[in-house]
Scaffold this motif. Structure first.
Motif: not given
Length: 316
Positions: A30, A274-275, A277-278, A281-282, A285, A305, A309
């Motif tokens: 990441s 951060i992109f 990271l999201y 996370l998606e 899930r 996270t 960050w």
């Protein structure tokens, strides 16, 4: 990028307690790409024109644009392996072979190759159409100046709908669009594009400060602060500087050792991290057992996270 990925992952594995090497590889992937937004802040403007050679500006821009999209293979290799082999593959069927199949098919085929082909096609069509319209005086100056911005928005929207890599598609389209240098020369004296760049950069920094989970750096169940701070320092020093310095004689744009040190140190971690990271996370899930996120996936999400960050804030 490969060395940056592995060196960062080894540091994360060494300093974050109780995580597997696959977890560390996902975190390292990441933060591997050089961020184009933060790069833009130092390779554009009067400071850059006075102190940074043009060739160095170009290679930093080129690298940050290309590897921002090419981070997908580094990221999804550990994510797919975690999904299908982590926790003994609980809730998933297929094992490592299915993970590798998805990595080659989905990541390399659908995400990378499709975005390259799509970006190149749209970039070429846009260039030809703009040439045609400008020659016949069908486009006014204002529309001409904002054409590149609207082209980027169009690509982000359409590629986002089909689920491919919109960032890489934009980079490829931009290269094809300005391949003959015509558009750049036509807009050379215009201040609209730099002004919008600066406005977006300022907005991004404000967003970072507002969204960053500051308190989690001290209060978390992932890594104590006395390990987190050395991790941030070591990543900044070892993630990229050694490999760029070792290879600088093979890079024509880097002529002197102090330039190698500059390019080696200046590989910012920011928006792209951060992109990813999201995106992670998606993905995590969706790894569930009976409708509940699997324990190892939830743990990895928490690790990513906090660590990603913090590394982004250190780099900024």
């Amino acid at each position: 990028m490969t060395v940056m990925w592995l060196s960062t992952s080894l540091l994360v594995w060494a300093l974050v307690p109780n995580i597997s090497f696959l977890f560390a590889l996902a975190v390292g992937a990441s933060v591997t790409p050089t961020d184009p937004v933060l790069s833009n802040s130092i390779v554009k403007g009067k400071f850059a024109d006075n102190y940074i050679p043009k060739e160095l500006q170009k290679i930093i821009i080129a690298e940050s644009g290309a590897n921002d999209g090419l981070g997908y293979p580094f990221l999804f290799l550990p994510l797919y392996l975690i999904k299908y082999t982590g926790d003994h593959g609980l809730g998933q069927v297929g094992g490592a072979s299915k993970a590798m199949g998805y990595w080659f098919g989905e990541t390399w085929g659908y995400t990378i190759l499709l975005s390259v082909v799509y970006g190149a096609t749209i970039g070429w069509i846009a260039k030809e159409l703009l040439h045609w319209a400008e020659e016949r005086k069908y486009v006014d100056r204002e529309s001409f100046l904002v054409f590149a911005i609207t082209l980027a928005l169009f690509i982000v929207g359409t590629v986002g709908m089909i689920g491919s890599d919109d960032v890489l598609a934009c980079f490829i389209a931009g290269n094809v669009f300005t391949w003959d240098d015509w558009f750049r020369l036509e807009t050379l004296d215009d201040s609209l594009q730099p002004t919008i760049d600066m406005l977006l950069n300022v907005a991004v920094f404000m967003w970072f400060g507002a969204v960053c989970p500051w308190s989690s750096f001290v209060h978390n169940n992932v890594i104590p602060i006395y390990r987190l701070i050395p991790l941030g320092i070591l990543v900044l020093l070892l993630r990229r500087l050694p490999i760029v310095y070792l290879l600088h004689k093979r890079i024509p744009q880097i002529e002197e050792k102090h330039q190698a040190l500059f390019v080696g140190f200046f590989g910012p971690i920011g928006v792209s991290a951060i992109f990813y990271l999201y995106v992670s996370l998606e993905f995590l899930r969706q790894i569930d057992v009976d409708g509940v996120e699997r324990e190892d996936a939830a743990r990895l999400g928490e690790v990513m996270t906090v660590v990603i960050w913090f590394l982004a804030i250190c780099s900024i």
